[in-house]
Write an enzyme that holds these catalytic residues in place. Structure first.
Site, short mmCIF file in Angstrom:
data_model
loop_
_atom_site.label_atom_id
_atom_site.label_comp_id
_atom_site.label_asym_id
_atom_site.label_seq_id
_atom_site.Cartn_x
_atom_site.Cartn_y
_atom_site.Cartn_z
CB SER A 257 32.09 91.79 -7.31
OG SER A 257 32.47 92.56 -6.22
CE LYS A 261 28.73 96.81 -6.11
NZ LYS A 261 28.82 96.20 -4.85
CD1 TRP A 348 34.04 95.13 0.17
CD2 TRP A 348 34.42 96.14 2.12
NE1 TRP A 348 34.17 96.47 -0.08
CE2 TRP A 348 34.40 97.12 1.10
CE3 TRP A 348 34.63 96.55 3.44
CZ2 TRP A 348 34.59 98.48 1.35
CZ3 TRP A 348 34.82 97.91 3.70
CH2 TRP A 348 34.80 98.84 2.67
CG HIS A 398 35.14 89.43 -3.46
ND1 HIS A 398 33.77 89.45 -3.42
CD2 HIS A 398 35.49 90.36 -4.38
CE1 HIS A 398 33.31 90.36 -4.26
NE2 HIS A 398 34.34 90.92 -4.86
#
Ligand code: GTR
Length: 417
Positions: A257, A261, A348, A398
């Site tokens: 998540s 990044k 999402w 997730h």
């Protein structure tokens, strides 16, 4: 005069009404719309790069674009680290050694590193990743100090007031799978992201962007929290290069998540990472920004302004004007093995956008004659595709699960030699 007043108040009230509307993410594939991606091989003069030598000369141009527009500058200076072994304990029935180190940068900023390495003297490849809520969440061992800074896990019962408590020991152990890794011959190294910068808009105040500003030679506003976490990951490579049991040529970087990044940004800047795993990194990570699905640029820069440069917000609803898209960030990882993973229950993060991000690295991987995803269609559940660039979407929410780890171990075995 009257008409202009009327026009002014109409515009004013329509802007106010828009500002008050709650953000509704587009979750309808038919409403994504068309977009054109910038070509990673096209130079500003319009010419097209044809070989890896020219790409290697040009990749600095793209890095600079991401630095100026999105994540901010990366410090170029290496800092003096001093490390102290806090504890060394046999765990997993003697199969592994758990190390805790304190590392201090220039005598000014300290972090706590957890390492789980096979109990043997030979050098091993390691998986390296930041954790969200303190090293104590990865394992129930009581010798791991409870992280005392701000954590992002407040919704879980084991955390109160964004602080780790004894109850949080092992709370995220399923995301780490130490025993699986040890049995497969790998070590695992982790640090809490908040040890470099706490994950909130004021986090920079006691994070490395402030404590090491003079040594790193950057002002806090010249970079971002994602930049600080990425720098932290690179500083871990400097540290691991000094550990005799670690094969620092074989560091497999992973991140889930927001930390995915950061992992992608770290590896774009630092070519010492041997392979990279983006686990559901979504918007601002592996997912294409131009694809309007799930979280978007407006939403992410409003919810988490500290993750990026302030100026990145200007591209909200003007994504087509960005000089790049995230497939170019992923292309900067070539020719290294890259795994991008999504979850069906994590719309999402825009799984299709993550898949397309990975797929559109093909032109650059081709320069190295490395097979990317090719022209495969979006795969079914739990059915990885690709080779050097790989992708899967699994069922479930997730998270970073045992299924994900099983694929990552297989991927590392095949490609990190
Ligand atoms: C969400 C955020 C995502 C993702 C995620 C996470 O709230 O919108 O971009 O980073 O957090 O880090 O778990």
């Amino acid at each position: 005069m009257k008409t202009s007043l009327l026009l002014f108040s109409l515009t004013f009230w329509s802007i106010m009404a828009q500002a008050q509307q709650p953000f509704v993410a587009n979750m309808d594939e038919s409403k994504v719309g068309n977009f054109t991606l910038p070509n990673p091989l096209q130079k500003p003069d319009g010419s097209i790069i044809k070989n890896k030598k020219d790409w290697e000369k040009h990749r600095g141009y793209w890095l600079a674009q991401f630095q100026q527009t999105m994540y901010g500058k990366m410090p170029e200076k290496k800092l003096k680290q001093s490390s102290q072994l806090v504890s060394r304990t046999e765990i997993l029935g003697g199969k592994a050694i758990q190390y805790i180190w304190t590392i201090t940068f220039e005598g000014k900023h300290s972090i706590s590193v957890l390492g789980v390495l096979p109990n043997k003297s030979a050098k091993v490849p390691v998986f390296l990743g930041l954790n969200f809520c303190g090293n104590q969440t990865t394992n129930t061992d009581k010798r791991i100090p409870i992280f005392e800074k701000y954590v992002v896990c407040n919704e879980a019962t084991q955390f109160k007031n964004n602080l780790g408590q004894a109850e949080s020991r092992g709370a995220q152990a399923s995301r780490w799978q130490f025993e699986k890794l040890i049995d497969a011959g790998y070590g695992s190294i982790t640090v809490a992201c908040g040890d470099f910068e706490e994950d909130l808009p004021t986090g920079y105040q006691n994070g490395i962007r402030t404590t090491l500003a003079d040594q790193l030679g950057l002002k806090t506003e010249e970079w971002s929290a994602i930049g600080a976490w990425a720098w932290g990951l690179s500083s871990m490579v400097d540290f691991l290069e000094t550990i005799p049991q670690v094969d620092a040529q074989k560091i497999i970087l992973h991140g889930h998540s927001r930390l995915g990044k950061a992992a992608l940004w770290a590896a774009a800047n630092d070519q010492r990472f041997a392979a990279i795993i983006s686990n559901e990194s979504g918007e601002g990570g592996a997912a294409l920004t131009r694809r309007n699905y799930g979280e978007n640029l407006w939403r992410i820069t409003n919810s988490f302004p500290h993750w990026f440069l302030k100026s990145y917000q200007h591209y909200a609803y003007k994504e087509n004007e960005l000089p790049f898209d995230q497939h170019i960030l992923l292309s900067l990882l070539a020719p290294r093995p890259l795994y991008v993973a999504s979850a069906m229950g994590d719309q999402w993060s825009d799984p299709k956008g993550e898949f397309l991000g990975a797929q559109n690295t093909e032109a650059v991987y081709q320069l190295y004659r490395k097979p990317g995803l090719g022209t495969v269609a979006f795969p079914g559940l739990n059915a990885p595709v690709g080779k050097q660039v790989r992708y899967h979407i699994r069922e479930g929410k997730h998270d970073m699960t045992l299924y994900d780890w099983e694929q990552y171990i297989k991927f590392a075995r095949e490609l990190v030699k």
